[in-house]
Design a protein around this motif. Structure first.
Motif, short mmCIF file in Angstrom:
data_model
loop_
_atom_site.label_atom_id
_atom_site.label_comp_id
_atom_site.label_asym_id
_atom_site.label_seq_id
_atom_site.Cartn_x
_atom_site.Cartn_y
_atom_site.Cartn_z
N ALA A 88 0.84 -1.20 0.00
CA ALA A 88 0.00 0.00 0.00
C ALA A 88 0.87 1.24 0.00
N VAL A 89 0.34 2.27 -0.62
CA VAL A 89 0.94 3.59 -0.57
C VAL A 89 0.00 4.42 0.29
N GLN A 90 0.55 5.13 1.25
CA GLN A 90 -0.31 5.86 2.17
C GLN A 90 0.12 7.32 2.27
N SER A 91 -0.86 8.19 2.26
CA SER A 91 -0.63 9.61 2.51
C SER A 91 -1.06 9.92 3.94
N PRO A 92 -0.37 10.81 4.62
CA PRO A 92 -0.78 11.14 6.00
C PRO A 92 -2.12 11.88 5.98
N PRO A 93 -2.87 11.81 7.08
CA PRO A 93 -4.12 12.56 7.16
C PRO A 93 -3.86 14.06 6.96
N GLU A 94 -4.85 14.73 6.35
CA GLU A 94 -4.71 16.15 6.04
C GLU A 94 -4.68 17.03 7.29
N ASP A 95 -5.50 16.66 8.28
CA ASP A 95 -5.56 17.45 9.51
C ASP A 95 -6.11 16.56 10.62
N GLU A 96 -6.33 17.14 11.77
CA GLU A 96 -6.79 16.39 12.94
C GLU A 96 -8.17 15.77 12.70
N ASP A 97 -9.07 16.50 12.07
CA ASP A 97 -10.41 15.97 11.79
C ASP A 97 -10.34 14.76 10.86
N ASP A 98 -9.49 14.86 9.83
CA ASP A 98 -9.33 13.75 8.89
C ASP A 98 -8.75 12.53 9.61
N ALA A 99 -7.79 12.75 10.51
CA ALA A 99 -7.19 11.65 11.27
C ALA A 99 -8.23 10.97 12.15
N GLU A 100 -9.05 11.76 12.82
CA GLU A 100 -10.08 11.18 13.68
C GLU A 100 -11.11 10.39 12.88
N GLU A 101 -11.50 10.92 11.71
CA GLU A 101 -12.48 10.22 10.86
C GLU A 101 -11.92 8.88 10.36
N LYS A 102 -10.67 8.88 9.92
CA LYS A 102 -10.04 7.64 9.46
C LYS A 102 -9.89 6.64 10.59
N ALA A 103 -9.53 7.12 11.77
CA ALA A 103 -9.39 6.23 12.92
C ALA A 103 -10.73 5.60 13.29
N GLN A 104 -11.79 6.37 13.23
CA GLN A 104 -13.12 5.84 13.55
C GLN A 104 -13.54 4.79 12.51
N ARG A 105 -13.31 5.07 11.22
CA ARG A 105 -13.65 4.08 10.18
C ARG A 105 -12.82 2.82 10.35
N LEU A 106 -11.54 2.98 10.68
CA LEU A 106 -10.66 1.83 10.88
C LEU A 106 -11.14 0.99 12.06
N GLU A 107 -11.54 1.63 13.14
CA GLU A 107 -12.05 0.92 14.31
C GLU A 107 -13.29 0.10 13.94
N GLU A 108 -14.18 0.67 13.16
CA GLU A 108 -15.39 -0.03 12.73
C GLU A 108 -15.06 -1.25 11.87
N VAL A 109 -14.09 -1.10 10.98
CA VAL A 109 -13.67 -2.21 10.11
C VAL A 109 -13.10 -3.34 10.95
N VAL A 110 -12.22 -3.01 11.88
CA VAL A 110 -11.59 -4.05 12.72
C VAL A 110 -12.65 -4.77 13.55
N LYS A 111 -13.58 -4.03 14.11
CA LYS A 111 -14.67 -4.66 14.88
C LYS A 111 -15.50 -5.58 14.01
N ALA A 112 -15.84 -5.13 12.81
CA ALA A 112 -16.65 -5.95 11.90
C ALA A 112 -15.94 -7.25 11.54
N HIS A 113 -14.64 -7.17 11.29
CA HIS A 113 -13.89 -8.37 10.93
C HIS A 113 -13.66 -9.27 12.14
#
Length: 182
Positions: A88-113
């Protein structure tokens, strides 16, 4: 073909606008010398070749180029299908809000799996989607040698191989990487 710094090539991949999960890669040791070879391919974005080496544990240097405008049927056979290892190629989050949104989506994905049967490939793909990776997919990689597909791509793009090898050898020589300890 324009030889450029390897980071510029990665930036081209990130900015390509291509379907993020359509990328595939092949990588391994350089045929002769220090470093690694990497090919990234996407049906609509083309094929990119990178040659890199670790100057030290904190700094990677290298060169690369776009070697094909499309990943056609002939080139497609050198890249892995949707199984095996991934990259994977990854870009850092644009700002704090973007980081929090990505972290929340990631948490949901991990829980679902965690709550349902899954496969490694499905988890990988869902995680990359959750963090908005601009490029990811299967990768054929040999950390101790060269996959046959890597040699096939090197033969196909012989002119690029020579130019990039020359560029990388110049970088290695100017950094005195091959000298060892005295």
């Amino acid at each position: 073909m324009r030889v450029r710094d390897w980071k510029d090539i990665v930036e081209d991949v990130v900015d390509s606008g291509a379907d993020p999960d359509g990328w595939r890669a092949v990588a391994g040791d350089r045929a002769g010398g220090v470093g690694e070879d990497l090919y990234l391919g996407h049906p609509s974005a083309g094929v990119y070749q990178l040659k890199t080496y670790a100057k030290n544990p904190y700094e990677v240097k290298g060169a690369g180029a776009r070697v094909a405008r499309r990943l056609d049927d002939e080139l497609d056979s050198f890249f892995p299908e949707k199984t095996g290892g991934g990259f994977a190629v990854q870009s850092p989050p644009e700002d704090e809000d973007d980081a929090e949104e990505k972290a929340q989506r990631l948490e949901e994905v991990v829980k679902a799996h965690a709550d349902a049967p899954t496969t490694p490939d499905a988890l990988f793909e869902d995680v990359m989607d959750a963090i908005d990776s601009p490029a990811f997919g299967p990768m054929e990689y040999d950390q101790y040698g060269r996959p046959e597909e890597l040699d096939g791509l090197s033969d196909t793009f012989e002119e690029a191989e020579e130019l990039l090898t020359e560029e990388l050898d110049d970088l290695i020589e100017s950094d005195d990487v091959g000298r060892g300890f005295q």
